[in-house]
Motif scaffolding. Structure first.
Motif, short mmCIF file in Angstrom:
data_model
loop_
_atom_site.label_atom_id
_atom_site.label_comp_id
_atom_site.label_asym_id
_atom_site.label_seq_id
_atom_site.Cartn_x
_atom_site.Cartn_y
_atom_site.Cartn_z
N SER A 279 0.82 -1.21 0.00
CA SER A 279 0.00 0.00 0.00
C SER A 279 0.86 1.26 0.00
N ALA A 280 1.96 1.24 0.79
CA ALA A 280 2.83 2.42 0.81
C ALA A 280 3.52 2.61 -0.53
N SER A 281 3.92 1.51 -1.18
CA SER A 281 4.56 1.62 -2.49
C SER A 281 3.61 2.21 -3.52
N ILE A 282 2.36 1.75 -3.51
CA ILE A 282 1.38 2.30 -4.46
C ILE A 282 1.19 3.79 -4.22
N ASN A 287 1.86 8.84 -6.61
CA ASN A 287 1.78 10.26 -6.26
C ASN A 287 2.29 11.14 -7.39
N GLN A 288 3.37 10.72 -8.07
CA GLN A 288 3.95 11.55 -9.14
C GLN A 288 2.99 11.72 -10.32
N PRO A 289 2.48 10.65 -10.92
CA PRO A 289 1.54 10.88 -12.04
C PRO A 289 0.27 11.60 -11.60
N LEU A 290 -0.19 11.37 -10.38
CA LEU A 290 -1.38 12.08 -9.92
C LEU A 290 -1.10 13.58 -9.80
N ALA A 291 0.08 13.92 -9.26
CA ALA A 291 0.42 15.34 -9.16
C ALA A 291 0.51 15.97 -10.54
N ARG A 323 -1.85 10.45 -20.70
CA ARG A 323 -0.60 9.70 -20.62
C ARG A 323 -0.23 9.38 -19.17
N GLU A 324 -0.43 10.40 -18.31
CA GLU A 324 -0.10 10.17 -16.90
C GLU A 324 -1.05 9.15 -16.27
N GLY A 325 -2.30 9.12 -16.70
CA GLY A 325 -3.22 8.10 -16.20
C GLY A 325 -2.79 6.71 -16.60
#
Length: 507
Positions: A279-282, A287-291, A323-325
């Motif tokens: 869960s922490a890895s996900i 976080n980067q593509p979401l940001a 693309r980020e999605g």
């Protein structure tokens, strides 16, 4: 068994030697015998409660009966407990109690051997407690009833004793019967497949056979003689054997259970840690593509808010969001592959092209930190076999960590130099050298452990995730000092000689 025969050979020549005054030892012998046989019976009942085999319950009954009958035998023994004011026993009482005790144990032992050989059906689990209680009550009632019957009817008993110390021919006939029962039991135990319990019961039966021979024939039944006491010693050894075996097995089982519980606890903790790490890895990687998606969405809204709206820029922002999605989906698939068996399908990859593709996306992240990117990529690197999505995350994580390590530093150039070259060990090595704060010596021992972080808002999962990916690919990850400032993170992957041509990496 050889030691038992050796003891018999030593005692036989002196078997009829009387040992005057040795009756004072009889209470201690009787107490030890009672305790040993009752404890053995209790342990066998506990064994029956687990395995629920009728033969084991009958063996427990044999030991309980023998232990209980040893009490009236000792209390009625001539000249031992007279000072206690007990009513005097008849001349045949002690011998008759001994006869019932010996024959009862021998018959129950023979029944055990027969039933165990036939593999008797097990009792129903829900009735095992009732069966054990019934067994105990039946044995106690039988022992008490027979003892009372013998003590109160001495005149009706068989004439086993000629006087207080000498047996009659009736006891000799009885001894032959008991010896025959022991011999039959011994034959059955020797012929059937041995379990650990049967192996030691064979020793017990052999000891009891020597006991009856020593007592009734070699010593000619003379009470308190050397042969008589030797028989008592054989009987005590026989009683102790099964007890020691059961105690040893109980101790081993307890130790095994303790180890199993500890192993289960460690496995449960490992599963919990794996779930936390997953869960922490996900959260860390997505976080980067979401940001980036949020940033592009804000930009698209601003382009739409213009008058007139800039549709071309809006379209470009939406394409970046798409693309980020897709990238976020690949990240999740890659993380799941790390924590499950089998992993992902792998393909031949050009590591240089992968580095260029990922670092192109990272240029926008480097600018706010004032970091300059330098790529020094080796030529004609052999391809590596791996998952593009997972290795992209390794590169992205190492670059982001370098940017953050140089954040806030003033007074020197902030440079992230990425190099690649073919190592002589048949590997392709990539290095990320920054000019940041570096990694302290005491931190290096824990830097790749889950949840260990040196950043105030870090999760401690990025480097652990990178190491897990590289190790799953047969590679390795390590850190060194970058003189005079910063740190160098290296990773190496095995080359894939003879692999197909590397595929293109989409920017």
């Amino acid at each position: 068994m050889a030691s038992l025969l050796f003891g018999l050979a030593l005692a036989a020549p002196h078997a009829q030697t009387p040992l005057a005054g040795s009756e004072v030892l009889l209470p201690a012998y009787a107490a030890a015998l009672v305790v040993i046989e009752l404890v053995t019976g209790a342990l066998l009942l506990a064994l029956f409660s687990v395995h629920r085999i009728l033969a084991v319950m009958l063996l427990a009954a044999a030991y309980l009966f023998s232990g209980l009958m040893a009490v009236p035998w000792a209390l009625t023994f001539p000249g031992v407990f007279d000072a206690m004011g007990l009513p005097p026993a008849g001349p045949q009482t002690t011998a008759s109690i001994a006869a019932v005790r010996r024959l009862g144990f021998a018959l129950l032992l023979l029944t055990y051997a027969v039933l165990a050989c036939r593999q008797t059906r097990r009792a129903a689990p829900r009735y095992s407690g009732m069966v054990i209680a019934a067994c105990i009550l039946a044995v106690f009632a039988a022992a008490a009833g027979l003892a009372v019957l013998i003590i109160r009817n001495d005149a009706l008993l068989p004439r086993f004793m000629m006087d207080a110390a000498t047996i009659t021919v009736n006891w000799t006939y009885f001894a032959v019967l008991v010896a025959a029962v022991y011999a039959a039991t011994l034959a059955i135990l020797l012929l059937r497949g041995w379990s650990v319990l049967d192996l030691w019961l064979t020793v017990v039966t052999f000891s009891l056979l020597i006991d009856i021979l020593m007592l009734s024939f070699i010593s000619e039944g003379l009470r308190l003689s050397l042969g008589w006491w030797a028989g008592r010693l054989y009987g005590l050894v026989a009683a102790m054997v099964v007890l020691l075996v059961l105690l040893a097995q109980t101790t081993a089982l307890s130790a095994q259970l303790t180890r199993a519980v500890a192993a289960e606890r460690r496995a449960r903790e490992a599963r919990l840690l794996s779930m936390q790490a997953l869960s922490a890895s996900i959260a860390h990687e997505v976080n980067q593509p979401l940001a980036s998606m949020v940033t592009n969405a804000d930009a698209g809204l601003r382009w739409l808010a213009r008058n007139p709206p800039d549709l071309a820029e809006t379209r470009a922002a939406l394409e970046r969001i798409g693309r980020e999605g897709l990238r976020a989906g690949r990240i999740i698939d890659g993380i799941r592959a790390i924590f499950r068996k089998g992993g992902q399908e792998r393909a031949a990859l050009d590591l240089n092209r992968l580095l260029q593709a990922v670092l192109t996306r990272c240029e926008a992240e480097a600018r706010p930190h004032g970091v300059t990117l330098e790529l020094r990529l080796g030529e004609r690197l052999p391809p590596v076999s791996g998952s593009a999505a997972q290795l992209e995350q390794v590169v992205s994580n190492l670059a982001t960590n370098a940017f953050e390590a140089m954040s806030g530093i003033k007074g020197r150039p902030l440079v992230l130099r990425i190099t690649s070259h073919a190592a002589p060990e048949g590997e392709v090595q990539v290095s990320f050298a920054d000019t940041g704060h570096g990694v302290a010596e005491e931190q290096r021992r824990h830097i790749f452990e889950p949840f260990f972080t040196t950043k105030p808002e870090g999760t401690g999962m990025g480097l652990m995730y990178c190491q897990s990916i590289l190790e799953a690919h047969g590679g390795r990850l390590w850190v060194e000092d970058n003189v005079p400032h910063g740190a160098i993170f290296h990773f190496a992957l095995p080359a894939a000689p003879g692999a197909a041509a590397p595929r293109d990496i989409a920017a």
